[in-house]
Design a protein around this motif. Structure first.
Motif, PDB file in Angstrom:
ATOM      1  N   GLU A 160       0.827  -1.197   0.000  1.00 16.46           N
ATOM      2  CA  GLU A 160       0.000   0.000   0.000  1.00 16.46           C
ATOM      3  C   GLU A 160       0.863   1.250   0.000  1.00 16.46           C
ATOM      4  OE1 GLU A 160      -3.175   0.247  -0.285  1.00 16.46           O
ATOM      5  OE2 GLU A 160      -3.775  -1.861  -0.099  1.00 16.46           O
ATOM      6  N   VAL A 161       2.021   1.198   0.722  1.00 17.19           N
ATOM      7  CA  VAL A 161       2.930   2.346   0.729  1.00 17.19           C
ATOM      8  C   VAL A 161       3.479   2.595  -0.673  1.00 17.19           C
ATOM      9  CG1 VAL A 161       5.071   3.266   1.686  1.00 17.19           C
ATOM     10  CG2 VAL A 161       3.496   1.989   3.157  1.00 17.19           C
ATOM     11  N   LEU A 162       3.899   1.498  -1.351  1.00 24.05           N
ATOM     12  CA  LEU A 162       4.411   1.637  -2.716  1.00 24.05           C
ATOM     13  C   LEU A 162       3.312   2.107  -3.676  1.00 24.05           C
ATOM     14  CD1 LEU A 162       6.648  -1.567  -2.849  1.00 24.05           C
ATOM     15  CD2 LEU A 162       7.424   0.812  -2.734  1.00 24.05           C
ATOM     16  N   PHE A 163       2.078   1.695  -3.421  1.00 25.48           N
ATOM     17  CA  PHE A 163       0.961   2.140  -4.264  1.00 25.48           C
ATOM     18  C   PHE A 163       0.735   3.630  -4.078  1.00 25.48           C
ATOM     19  CE2 PHE A 163      -3.589   3.078  -4.645  1.00 25.48           C
ATOM     20  CZ  PHE A 163      -3.788   2.735  -5.980  1.00 25.48           C
ATOM     21  N   ASN A 164       0.805   4.083  -2.823  1.00 27.62           N
ATOM     22  CA  ASN A 164       0.634   5.519  -2.570  1.00 27.62           C
ATOM     23  C   ASN A 164       1.776   6.341  -3.179  1.00 27.62           C
ATOM     24  OD1 ASN A 164      -1.724   5.018  -1.137  1.00 27.62           O
ATOM     25  ND2 ASN A 164      -0.677   4.909   0.851  1.00 27.62           N
ATOM     26  N   ASN A 165       2.989   5.700  -3.352  1.00 26.67           N
ATOM     27  CA  ASN A 165       4.126   6.392  -3.990  1.00 26.67           C
ATOM     28  C   ASN A 165       4.098   6.245  -5.510  1.00 26.67           C
ATOM     29  OD1 ASN A 165       5.047   7.156  -1.476  1.00 26.67           O
ATOM     30  ND2 ASN A 165       6.458   5.425  -1.262  1.00 26.67           N
ATOM     31  N   ASN A 166       2.993   5.656  -6.024  1.00 26.71           N
ATOM     32  CA  ASN A 166       2.824   5.482  -7.474  1.00 26.71           C
ATOM     33  C   ASN A 166       3.878   4.563  -8.081  1.00 26.71           C
ATOM     34  OD1 ASN A 166       0.577   7.228  -7.589  1.00 26.71           O
ATOM     35  ND2 ASN A 166       1.952   9.018  -7.642  1.00 26.71           N
ATOM     36  N   ILE A 167       4.354   3.598  -7.286  1.00 26.67           N
ATOM     37  CA  ILE A 167       5.327   2.637  -7.793  1.00 26.67           C
ATOM     38  C   ILE A 167       4.623   1.354  -8.231  1.00 26.67           C
ATOM     39  CG2 ILE A 167       7.339   1.240  -7.162  1.00 26.67           C
ATOM     40  CD1 ILE A 167       8.169   3.498  -5.268  1.00 26.67           C
ATOM     41  N   LEU A 168       3.626   0.902  -7.453  1.00 31.89           N
ATOM     42  CA  LEU A 168       2.860  -0.278  -7.805  1.00 31.89           C
ATOM     43  C   LEU A 168       1.465   0.129  -8.277  1.00 31.89           C
ATOM     44  CD1 LEU A 168       3.638  -2.795  -4.894  1.00 31.89           C
ATOM     45  CD2 LEU A 168       4.775  -2.577  -7.102  1.00 31.89           C
ATOM     46  N   THR A 169       0.917  -0.693  -9.157  1.00 36.64           N
ATOM     47  CA  THR A 169      -0.459  -0.490  -9.603  1.00 36.64           C
ATOM     48  C   THR A 169      -1.403  -1.243  -8.668  1.00 36.64           C
ATOM     49  OG1 THR A 169      -0.432  -2.405 -11.065  1.00 36.64           O
ATOM     50  CG2 THR A 169       0.341  -0.299 -11.977  1.00 36.64           C
ATOM     51  N   GLU A 170      -2.676  -0.961  -8.835  1.00 39.90           N
ATOM     52  CA  GLU A 170      -3.674  -1.627  -8.005  1.00 39.90           C
ATOM     53  C   GLU A 170      -3.685  -3.130  -8.258  1.00 39.90           C
ATOM     54  OE1 GLU A 170      -8.457  -1.299  -6.900  1.00 39.90           O
ATOM     55  OE2 GLU A 170      -7.525   0.115  -8.322  1.00 39.90           O
ATOM     56  N   THR A 171      -3.452  -3.541  -9.507  1.00 40.22           N
ATOM     57  CA  THR A 171      -3.416  -4.975  -9.839  1.00 40.22           C
ATOM     58  C   THR A 171      -2.228  -5.645  -9.171  1.00 40.22           C
ATOM     59  OG1 THR A 171      -4.454  -4.503 -11.956  1.00 40.22           O
ATOM     60  CG2 THR A 171      -3.339  -6.625 -11.726  1.00 40.22           C
ATOM     61  N   GLN A 172      -1.088  -4.937  -9.168  1.00 33.79           N
ATOM     62  CA  GLN A 172       0.098  -5.497  -8.519  1.00 33.79           C
ATOM     63  C   GLN A 172      -0.091  -5.599  -6.998  1.00 33.79           C
ATOM     64  OE1 GLN A 172       2.936  -2.635 -10.067  1.00 33.79           O
ATOM     65  NE2 GLN A 172       3.794  -4.153 -11.512  1.00 33.79           N
ATOM     66  N   VAL A 173      -0.751  -4.629  -6.429  1.00 35.49           N
ATOM     67  CA  VAL A 173      -1.018  -4.684  -4.998  1.00 35.49           C
ATOM     68  C   VAL A 173      -1.864  -5.908  -4.667  1.00 35.49           C
ATOM     69  CG1 VAL A 173      -2.201  -3.547  -3.072  1.00 35.49           C
ATOM     70  CG2 VAL A 173      -0.797  -2.204  -4.642  1.00 35.49           C
ATOM     71  N   HIS A 174      -2.875  -6.161  -5.472  1.00 40.18           N
ATOM     72  CA  HIS A 174      -3.722  -7.329  -5.256  1.00 40.18           C
ATOM     73  C   HIS A 174      -2.929  -8.623  -5.408  1.00 40.18           C
ATOM     74  CE1 HIS A 174      -7.400  -9.627  -5.051  1.00 40.18           C
ATOM     75  NE2 HIS A 174      -7.124 -10.205  -6.229  1.00 40.18           N
ATOM     76  N   GLU A 175      -2.012  -8.652  -6.378  1.00 41.24           N
ATOM     77  CA  GLU A 175      -1.177  -9.836  -6.596  1.00 41.24           C
ATOM     78  C   GLU A 175      -0.265 -10.072  -5.395  1.00 41.24           C
ATOM     79  OE1 GLU A 175       2.180 -11.466  -9.797  1.00 41.24           O
ATOM     80  OE2 GLU A 175       1.178  -9.530 -10.098  1.00 41.24           O
ATOM     81  N   VAL A 176       0.293  -8.989  -4.839  1.00 40.66           N
ATOM     82  CA  VAL A 176       1.153  -9.115  -3.669  1.00 40.66           C
ATOM     83  C   VAL A 176       0.368  -9.676  -2.485  1.00 40.66           C
ATOM     84  CG1 VAL A 176       2.521  -7.838  -1.978  1.00 40.66           C
ATOM     85  CG2 VAL A 176       2.730  -7.310  -4.410  1.00 40.66           C
ATOM     86  N   HIS A 177      -0.860  -9.181  -2.272  1.00 40.61           N
ATOM     87  CA  HIS A 177      -1.674  -9.648  -1.160  1.00 40.61           C
ATOM     88  C   HIS A 177      -1.957 -11.143  -1.261  1.00 40.61           C
ATOM     89  CE1 HIS A 177      -3.421  -5.388  -0.237  1.00 40.61           C
ATOM     90  NE2 HIS A 177      -2.154  -5.504   0.103  1.00 40.61           N
TER      91      HIS A 177
END
Length: 810
Positions: A582-599
């Motif tokens: 979520e921190v990387l998503f807020n820094n615009n490094i990861l996309t929402e799809t990647q965040v879901h994949e990480v989870h």
């Protein structure tokens, strides 16, 4: 607050719980005992002091008093000379009323004014002013009539036996003298009054007879008037028959040309009534013949139009019909005006219709005149009949009056019959000895009640909750879940800790019994823990119940929704950081799809988010290290979950197995306005999917927004009140919960005194004094630092339960 909210508490699953100390409806005696509790010694002291003072005042209120009695008898009947129905007998109810009137007469000024001038009264009471003497008699005289008896009892009370006897004898003699005089006067007045009535009735008969003679003087007799009226009515009927025949004849002369016929065949029937007259006049009058010829010409033209097929709507047809109607009206007007008739001697035309109309008017005037005359005769006949009836009624009254007068003159006695049974005895001993004792007892009871009342007022003025029953006094159906003892901050007494632990486990067991879910039910149960004010022990109760539920193997979640105090998060020292993805998503490094994949990867594989992100080259090691530093500065909790953060990413673990916490994170008091009932309901529903028990720690009911929202979104509300809380605030808190339609599981009384604990089932734990001391030794579950954070109540639950520590920490 609706009454039904309290009348049927079974809707909350609490109707038949075992081990409850509260009753359906506290008795008034219990309420009094609640106000006196802790003040019994003062109540006894004041009741004794004021009781003795009141008893002595009551006993010595009056000295010895003597009472002299007298009695008279008034018989219901007496011997009669000839007539036995003249004021000689009374019905039972009438006689009682008469006797009561005599009682009132004895106490009236007419009799008492005679009594105070009696020589015996002046001898013993002296020359007193009239008002003073009357006041003495009224104050000391007692007169009564036993129902359905012929006697009246007199009694006079005084501190001297001589005065008592003189008083009763003076009143008795005054009554006998007054009634004797009044009876003679009344008898004479009654006879004179009846004689006056007889004279008035005789005068009335004479007046009515004169009025009747005047009405029949014109005709001689009543029969003559009736015969004259009948003849007049017969004459009116004959004239009415003649008038009816004349009116039928007039109708045969009236033409009907106003409604033109729609065809030639339809017009013949309507003209037949006047055609005979018109044809007769046409024989001698050329003007009528000319108009008839014009009429026949127009009718022939209409017939021609009809044979040629020209319809009624054609303009020529309509014009011809209009001309035909005009000619017919001219013929009618000419005939009715008499223009074509022979002239009379004066030269005026002699119209048959006019002659008939004149005769009709004459007959109507004659009928009106004779009707008026008949009405006048009928009114006179009715008036005579009324006078005859009134004369008959008056004669009947006169006969009754004469009979009544004769009976009274024969049977009127000279004196009223009153038998003196007791003329006034001399009292030998006081009559009020027993009454003085009664006054003493009443005074003692009143004084003792006054002393107790003072203590009760003190109790009513004390608006604090002092005992467990105080929390239930305003609500008959509120259940007492449990009573918690007052514990020191450093709990060292094993017996005290054992009792506290048993109390919490008992509350948990009652909640489990009340819930009794079906075996197929998989959803968890949610409870909100709240109170009327801050410091009532809500957070300690939440942690302790959580430990107790966790000890039974129930997967338990504690939710801190008190954004103002945040006591649960602070005491458990829980800090949950935002997930690295979520921190990387807020820094615009990861996309929402990647965040879901990480989870998904972290949950399904034994790998950390940082390792997975670097291995999949979603971010560089430098970016991950920088995000890890940012992660340590974040804290997530209930507010972030409501904003969309994954529920499980905000859950923190504790040192206790099966016990998890959803903290408040970085939420501040002003963030309470961002809490939505819909989002909090979703949060609770998510928690039900993963946990067996959800305990929500909220702020005070009346001062916390999140407490109101959570109360309506959980299965039950647990109200924690503490000794010393304000009663009014507590009762308002209950009313507020019921207004939200919240299901109140019951109340927990905290910081109770030892006497409250003795009234509960937990008092059996005191038997531990007879056990071996080693049986009360607690288990070491928390360190000293953890015990200080968790509090004495939670430490006691952990030490005397089956609480197990986690093998791995958060």
């Amino acid at each position: 607050m609706a009454t039904n909210d309290f009348d049927d508490m079974s809707q909350f699953g609490m109707a038949n719980w075992d081990g409850m100390e509260s009753k359906d409806q506290p008795r008034q005696t219990n309420r009094v005992l609640m106000l006196l509790r802790g003040r019994y010694h003062w109540a006894i002291i004041l009741a004794t002091v004021f009781g003795l003072a009141g008893g002595m005042a009551g006993y010595f209120r009056k000295g010895n008093e003597f009472q002299s009695h007298a009695q008279i008898r008034i018989p219901q009947s007496r011997d009669v000379l000839l007539y036995n129905d003249v004021d000689t007998r009374f019905q039972i109810n009438t006689f009682d009323s008469y006797m009561e009137s005599q009682v009132q007469l004895i106490k009236s000024p007419q009799v008492l004014n005679e009594a105070i001038i009696d020589p015996r009264f002046e001898q013993y009471f002296g020359k007193l002013p009239k008002a003073t003497a009357l006041e003495i008699i009224l104050h000391n005289l007692v007169v009564n009539h036993p129902r359905k008896l012929e006697v009246i009892n007199f009694a006079f009370v005084n501190d001297s036996p001589d005065k008592a006897q003189a008083g009763v004898q003076s009143v008795l003699d005054a009554y006998l003298t007054y009634t004797r005089n009044e009876y003679k006067k009344r008898g004479s007045d009654k006879i004179n009054q009846i004689r006056t009535i007889r004279q008035a009735e005789q005068n009335k008969i004479s007046r009515l007879q004169q009025e009747k003679n005047f009405l029949i003087s014109e005709f001689g007799t009543e029969t003559t008037i009736i015969v004259e009226h009948d003849n007049l009515r017969n004459n009116i009927q004959e004239i009415k028959l003649e008038l009816r025949d004349l009116q039928e004849k007039i109708k045969s002369f009236v033409p009907s040309y106003n409604n033109a016929p729609t065809s030639d065949s339809g017009g013949k029937d309507n003209a037949m009534a006047s055609d005979a007259i018109v044809a007769q006049l046409a024989l001698t009058d050329p003007h009528i013949r000319t108009m008839l010829s014009q009429k026949e010409l127009l009718e022939a033209r209409l017939h021609m139009y009809d044979t040629r097929g020209i319809g009624a709507g054609h303009q020529e047809v309509q014009n011809t019909r209009a001309e035909l109607r005009a000619v017919k009206r001219q013929i009618d007007q000419y005939v009715l005006s008499g223009s074509g008739l022979a002239l009379d001697a004066s030269g005026a035309p002699q119209s048959p219709i006019k002659q008939l109309r004149a005769r009709e008017q004459t007959l109507e005037e004659e009928i009106d005149e004779k009707e008026a005359a008949a009405l006048t005769l009928a009114e006179r006949i009715n008036k005579i009949a009324q006078i005859n009836e009134e004369i008959g009624e008056t004669k009947d009254d006169l006969n009754f009056t004469n009979t009544r007068l004769e009976k009274l003159e024969v049977e009127q006695p000279e004196d009223q019959t009153v038998d003196v049974l007791n003329s006034g005895d001399y009292p030998l001993e006081p009559y009020n000895s027993a009454k003085r004792m009664q006054f003493g007892l009443v005074g003692f009871a009143g004084g003792a009640g006054f002393g107790v009342g003072i203590i009760l007022l003190v109790g009513l003025a004390d608006r604090r909750l002092r005992h467990a029953e105080d929390a239930q006094a305003g609500f008959k159906d509120v259940r007492m879940l449990g009573v918690l003892p007052t514990l020191p901050s450093e709990l060292t007494d094993p017996e005290q800790a054992a009792i506290a632990s048993h109390a919490v486990h008992h509350i948990r067991a009652l909640l489990q019994i009340a819930a009794a879910p079906d075996e197929n039910e998989r959803m968890g149960l949610a409870y909100s823990v709240t109170g009327p004010a801050a410091g009532s022990g809500k957070t300690s109760m939440t942690i302790s119940l959580g430990l107790s539920f966790a000890a039974t193997g129930s997967k338990t979640l504690l939710i801190d929704s008190d954004l103002v105090a945040g006591g649960l998060t602070r005491r458990l020292d829980i800090a949950v950081h935002m997930p690295l993805s979520e921190v990387l998503f807020n820094n615009n490094i990861l996309t929402e799809t990647q965040v879901h994949e990480v989870h998904l990867a972290v949950r399904n594989r034994n790998i950390t988010e940082a390792q997975f992100i670097v291995d999949r080259q979603m971010a560089s090691q430098e970016q991950v290290n920088h995000a890890l530093e940012q992660q340590q500065e974040t804290a997530v909790g209930i507010l972030e979950v409501c904003a969309g953060l994954n529920f499980r990413d905000a859950i923190g673990t504790t040192d206790i197995e099966n016990l998890h916490v959803l903290p408040i994170g970085n939420a501040q008091p002003h963030h309470a306005g961002q809490l939505s009932p819909v989002e909090l309901r979703k949060l609770v529903d998510q928690a039900r999917r993963y946990y067996d028990i959800i305990l929500v720690d909220t702020g005070p009911v009346l001062g916390s927004l999140e407490a109101s929202i959570m109360s309506s979104n959980v299965d039950n509300v647990i109200m924690v009140v503490s000794r010393g809380d304000n009663k009014s605030l507590t009762y308002k808190s209950f009313e507020h919960l019921y207004s939200l339609k919240a299901k109140v599981a019951g109340v927990v009384f905290n910081h109770a005194l030892s006497e409250d604990m003795q009234k509960t089932s937990y008092a059996t734990m005191s038997a531990a004094q007879s056990r071996r001391q080693s049986d009360l030794l607690p288990r070491e579950v928390f360190t000293q630092q953890q015990s200080e954070r968790y509090g004495p109540l939670a430490s006691a639950v952990a030490s005397y339960g089956s609480v197990r520590k986690n093998k791995r920490t958060a």
